[in-house]
Enzyme design. Sequence first.
Site, mmCIF file in Angstrom:
data_model
loop_
_atom_site.group_PDB
_atom_site.id
_atom_site.type_symbol
_atom_site.label_atom_id
_atom_site.label_comp_id
_atom_site.label_asym_id
_atom_site.label_seq_id
_atom_site.Cartn_x
_atom_site.Cartn_y
_atom_site.Cartn_z
ATOM 1 N N SER A 156 0.861 -1.187 0.000
ATOM 2 C CA SER A 156 0.000 0.000 0.000
ATOM 3 C C SER A 156 0.893 1.230 0.000
ATOM 4 O O SER A 156 2.039 1.177 0.482
ATOM 5 C CB SER A 156 -0.895 0.008 1.251
ATOM 6 O OG SER A 156 -1.509 1.275 1.439
ATOM 7 N N TYR A 170 -2.084 -1.348 10.102
ATOM 8 C CA TYR A 170 -2.155 -1.549 8.653
ATOM 9 C C TYR A 170 -0.879 -1.056 7.979
ATOM 10 O O TYR A 170 -0.266 -1.778 7.177
ATOM 11 C CB TYR A 170 -3.369 -0.806 8.093
ATOM 12 C CG TYR A 170 -3.574 -0.981 6.607
ATOM 13 C CD1 TYR A 170 -4.241 -2.097 6.115
ATOM 14 C CD2 TYR A 170 -3.105 -0.040 5.701
ATOM 15 C CE1 TYR A 170 -4.432 -2.271 4.746
ATOM 16 C CE2 TYR A 170 -3.290 -0.203 4.341
ATOM 17 C CZ TYR A 170 -3.948 -1.322 3.867
ATOM 18 O OH TYR A 170 -4.126 -1.492 2.509
#
Length: 256
Positions: A146, A159
């Site tokens: 990401s 995350y």
Amino acid sequence: MTSNLFDLTGRVAIVTGGNTGIGLGMARGLANAGATLAIADRNSDNAAQAKAELEKFGHSVLALTTDVTDTKSVAQMVVATLGAFGRIDILVNNAGISISAPIEEMALADWQKVIDVNMTAPFICAQAVYPAMKAAGRGKIINIASVLATLGAGGAANYASSKGGILQFTRALATAWAADNIQSNAILPGWIDTDLTKRAKEIRPELHDRIIGRVPAQRWGTPNDLAGAAVFLASAASDFVNGAALTVDGGFSIQG
């Protein structure tokens, strides 16, 4: 060398989290390029629909219910894929979750769950497919990270940390298995319009305008925007690309 560097005819790909969202978008790209697919997802609700859609490209699709954090479940995924198709050429480690909270309020269980799914599961899956790839003398591993792997994310520390770890794991794989002709690379998606981000927009109504204002393309990404990157990293076109991180974010991360 094949006349079409992007042709995946005869190749078999496993895509975890392949029933919806980014996983399904990449699976579409791989199927369109000629790959035979196994889509593995813990949630089987959308499996039949995803399988039917992907089979329209004219290739077999195996839909598997798999818990990527469980070694036995992943082993069964590999056995089923080899039983159905006889080989595994491509692994896309896409399955992931997000549980947001300020660091000072985040429960340890929520930290651990995200780390387990986003970072430990790709390790489990890579280990599981390695024997088949080594025996075949080639393989492609694509880990989905990401843009938050390289940006600050105080409200999603678990995350962001898991995705940062995936970048380093990708480099480790690239180094360790290069001698087996296995290339390992990462894709860093930006803000993609999926069920996961739709929930984020519901919680934070200002998020939509904030993203549009920062992305030079002035739009959110779609799952299909990841298809080309997946095909490139799965194909002969990337045979000398190893340990790389390919950002697909419409320019979001280059803005100050």
